[in-house]
Scaffold this motif. Structure first.
Motif, PDB file in Angstrom:
ATOM      1  N   TRP A  30       0.829  -1.195   0.000  1.00  0.00           N
ATOM      2  CA  TRP A  30       0.000   0.000   0.000  1.00  0.00           C
ATOM      3  C   TRP A  30       0.870   1.254   0.000  1.00  0.00           C
ATOM      4  O   TRP A  30       0.508   2.250  -0.602  1.00  0.00           O
ATOM      5  CB  TRP A  30      -0.926  -0.006   1.215  1.00  0.00           C
ATOM      6  N   LYS A  31       1.981   1.199   0.695  1.00  0.00           N
ATOM      7  CA  LYS A  31       2.979   2.269   0.638  1.00  0.00           C
ATOM      8  C   LYS A  31       4.355   1.639   0.719  1.00  0.00           C
ATOM      9  O   LYS A  31       4.560   0.630   1.408  1.00  0.00           O
ATOM     10  CB  LYS A  31       2.769   3.290   1.748  1.00  0.00           C
ATOM     11  N   VAL A  32       5.284   2.225  -0.018  1.00  0.00           N
ATOM     12  CA  VAL A  32       6.610   1.644  -0.194  1.00  0.00           C
ATOM     13  C   VAL A  32       7.653   2.729  -0.009  1.00  0.00           C
ATOM     14  O   VAL A  32       7.460   3.892  -0.425  1.00  0.00           O
ATOM     15  CB  VAL A  32       6.764   1.000  -1.590  1.00  0.00           C
ATOM     16  N   SER A  33       8.774   2.346   0.588  1.00  0.00           N
ATOM     17  CA  SER A  33       9.928   3.229   0.714  1.00  0.00           C
ATOM     18  C   SER A  33      11.184   2.364   0.697  1.00  0.00           C
ATOM     19  O   SER A  33      11.166   1.227   1.196  1.00  0.00           O
ATOM     20  CB  SER A  33       9.864   4.056   2.000  1.00  0.00           C
ATOM     21  N   SER A  34      12.233   2.864   0.120  1.00  0.00           N
ATOM     22  CA  SER A  34      13.470   2.089   0.005  1.00  0.00           C
ATOM     23  C   SER A  34      14.668   2.941   0.391  1.00  0.00           C
ATOM     24  O   SER A  34      14.661   4.173   0.244  1.00  0.00           O
ATOM     25  CB  SER A  34      13.646   1.556  -1.424  1.00  0.00           C
ATOM     26  N   ILE A  35      15.689   2.267   0.904  1.00  0.00           N
ATOM     27  CA  ILE A  35      16.963   2.894   1.227  1.00  0.00           C
ATOM     28  C   ILE A  35      17.996   2.315   0.272  1.00  0.00           C
ATOM     29  O   ILE A  35      18.268   1.106   0.286  1.00  0.00           O
ATOM     30  CB  ILE A  35      17.367   2.630   2.696  1.00  0.00           C
ATOM     31  N   TYR A 138      -6.043   7.045   1.927  1.00  0.00           N
ATOM     32  CA  TYR A 138      -4.711   6.511   2.236  1.00  0.00           C
ATOM     33  C   TYR A 138      -3.646   7.235   1.425  1.00  0.00           C
ATOM     34  O   TYR A 138      -2.572   7.574   1.949  1.00  0.00           O
ATOM     35  CB  TYR A 138      -4.690   5.015   1.949  1.00  0.00           C
ATOM     36  N   ALA A 139      -3.916   7.476   0.147  1.00  0.00           N
ATOM     37  CA  ALA A 139      -2.953   8.173  -0.701  1.00  0.00           C
ATOM     38  C   ALA A 139      -2.751   9.614  -0.262  1.00  0.00           C
ATOM     39  O   ALA A 139      -1.636  10.158  -0.343  1.00  0.00           O
ATOM     40  CB  ALA A 139      -3.411   8.121  -2.156  1.00  0.00           C
ATOM     41  N   HIS A 140      -3.813  10.257   0.191  1.00  0.00           N
ATOM     42  CA  HIS A 140      -3.693  11.634   0.676  1.00  0.00           C
ATOM     43  C   HIS A 140      -2.785  11.706   1.896  1.00  0.00           C
ATOM     44  O   HIS A 140      -1.973  12.648   2.020  1.00  0.00           O
ATOM     45  CB  HIS A 140      -5.078  12.183   1.010  1.00  0.00           C
ATOM     46  N   ARG A 141      -2.879  10.735   2.782  1.00  0.00           N
ATOM     47  CA  ARG A 141      -2.014  10.733   3.959  1.00  0.00           C
ATOM     48  C   ARG A 141      -0.555  10.543   3.541  1.00  0.00           C
ATOM     49  O   ARG A 141       0.356  11.190   4.088  1.00  0.00           O
ATOM     50  CB  ARG A 141      -2.460   9.634   4.917  1.00  0.00           C
ATOM     51  N   ILE A 142      -0.304   9.665   2.567  1.00  0.00           N
ATOM     52  CA  ILE A 142       1.075   9.429   2.125  1.00  0.00           C
ATOM     53  C   ILE A 142       1.663  10.683   1.481  1.00  0.00           C
ATOM     54  O   ILE A 142       2.803  11.090   1.781  1.00  0.00           O
ATOM     55  CB  ILE A 142       1.111   8.244   1.137  1.00  0.00           C
ATOM     56  N   PHE A 146       4.739  13.060   2.687  1.00  0.00           N
ATOM     57  CA  PHE A 146       5.921  13.107   1.816  1.00  0.00           C
ATOM     58  C   PHE A 146       6.337  14.549   1.513  1.00  0.00           C
ATOM     59  O   PHE A 146       7.543  14.862   1.478  1.00  0.00           O
ATOM     60  CB  PHE A 146       5.620  12.358   0.516  1.00  0.00           C
ATOM     61  N   PHE A 147       5.369  15.423   1.291  1.00  0.00           N
ATOM     62  CA  PHE A 147       5.685  16.809   0.943  1.00  0.00           C
ATOM     63  C   PHE A 147       5.723  17.739   2.155  1.00  0.00           C
ATOM     64  O   PHE A 147       5.888  18.957   1.977  1.00  0.00           O
ATOM     65  CB  PHE A 147       4.665  17.334  -0.068  1.00  0.00           C
ATOM     66  N   ASP A 148       5.579  17.200   3.344  1.00  0.00           N
ATOM     67  CA  ASP A 148       5.652  18.019   4.555  1.00  0.00           C
ATOM     68  C   ASP A 148       7.108  18.152   4.989  1.00  0.00           C
ATOM     69  O   ASP A 148       7.740  17.147   5.357  1.00  0.00           O
ATOM     70  CB  ASP A 148       4.821  17.381   5.664  1.00  0.00           C
ATOM     71  N   GLN A 154       9.999   8.203   8.600  1.00  0.00           N
ATOM     72  CA  GLN A 154      10.175   7.551   7.305  1.00  0.00           C
ATOM     73  C   GLN A 154       9.068   7.972   6.343  1.00  0.00           C
ATOM     74  O   GLN A 154       7.880   7.895   6.655  1.00  0.00           O
ATOM     75  CB  GLN A 154      10.149   6.034   7.473  1.00  0.00           C
ATOM     76  N   LYS A 155       9.471   8.440   5.163  1.00  0.00           N
ATOM     77  CA  LYS A 155       8.513   8.874   4.156  1.00  0.00           C
ATOM     78  C   LYS A 155       8.299   7.761   3.134  1.00  0.00           C
ATOM     79  O   LYS A 155       9.249   7.092   2.719  1.00  0.00           O
ATOM     80  CB  LYS A 155       9.001  10.143   3.458  1.00  0.00           C
ATOM     81  N   TYR A 156       7.041   7.604   2.733  1.00  0.00           N
ATOM     82  CA  TYR A 156       6.666   6.528   1.816  1.00  0.00           C
ATOM     83  C   TYR A 156       6.134   7.108   0.508  1.00  0.00           C
ATOM     84  O   TYR A 156       5.819   8.300   0.407  1.00  0.00           O
ATOM     85  CB  TYR A 156       5.596   5.632   2.457  1.00  0.00           C
ATOM     86  N   GLU A 157       6.016   6.227  -0.465  1.00  0.00           N
ATOM     87  CA  GLU A 157       5.408   6.546  -1.753  1.00  0.00           C
ATOM     88  C   GLU A 157       4.205   5.638  -1.992  1.00  0.00           C
ATOM     89  O   GLU A 157       3.995   4.667  -1.271  1.00  0.00           O
ATOM     90  CB  GLU A 157       6.427   6.394  -2.887  1.00  0.00           C
TER      91      GLU A 157
END
Length: 228
Positions: A30-35, A138-142, A146-148, A154-157
């Motif tokens: 549903w949301k993904v983030s990578s390092i 859910y997308a609005h929260r992500i 992310f833009f805050d 941890q920020k997700y996409e």
């Protein structure tokens, strides 16, 4: 024939949309983030409505279920309720659509089947709206996190599950709209049939009256002086 084909297309669209909406609940991303490291991705963080996980470069995943429903964020609880409601509505809508289609032998008369098909269309539209609202929330929260610039966690996409949910919601809304328009087509066809039968009955009644009235003109009798 055209309305029957439209109902079949609408049923296929709504069933496909309902399957896509249902598949979003167990989907992980549903949301993904990578390092990223210098060469490979060192870790991938992902989460859904039920758990949050991290996968390292070797493919090993460590997951943590959300501990308590009451301790969850409000948007996750709302998304859970909306998606579960969408799945339940799609189930009842598929049964109503199957009963209301003209090509099936159940449901009673054509008028009753048209009403059931319209009800199925409304249920599927509501199903699509629930799924669309849940995924969009859910997308609005992500995106807001992310833009805050003040958000330091941890920020997700956006994950793949959100796009699947949007696609399924769109199919449900389109198919449900076609189901709702089928009742208008059925009412028009019934009116045309009634007008045609009325015109035929009027013509037949006029023919009967014309045939039943005897010829009032008296026969002409000619004597021998008429030919002189």
């Amino acid at each position: 024939m055209a309305s029957t084909s439209a109902e079949i297309v609408a049923f296929l669209l709504t069933i496909s949309g309902w399957v896509l909406v249902s598949s979003t609940l167990p989907t992980d991303y549903w949301k993904v983030s990578s390092i990223d490291g210098t060469v490979i991705t060192t870790a991938t963080f992902w989460a859904n409505l039920w758990k949050t996980c991290v996968t390292d470069s070797t493919g090993v995943s460590n997951c943590k279920d959300f501990p308590s429903m009451l301790a969850l964020d409000g948007y996750i609880q709302a998304c859970r309720g909306l998606m579960i409601s969408a799945v339940c509505l799609g189930f009842f809508g598929s049964i109503s659509g199957l009963v209301g289609m003209k090509c099936t032998k159940i449901g009673g008369s054509d008028k009753n089947k048209a009403r059931i098909a319209c009800l199925a269309g409304l249920i599927f539209i509501l199903c699509g709206l629930c799924s669309m609202t849940g995924c969009s929330l859910y997308a609005h929260r992500i995106t807001s996190e992310f833009f805050d610039p003040t958000y330091v966690a941890q920020k997700y996409e956006l994950g793949a599950a959100l796009f699947i949910g949007w696609a399924g919601a769109s199919l449900c809304i389109i198919g449900g709209s076609i189901f709702c328009f089928s009742i208008a087509e059925n009412s028009k066809s019934s009116r045309r049939a009634y007008a045609y039968n009325g015109a035929a009955s009027v013509m037949s009644s006029r023919t009967k009256v014309h045939n039943s009235v005897p010829d009032q003109t008296s026969p002409k009798h000619f004597d021998k002086n008429a030919y002189v």
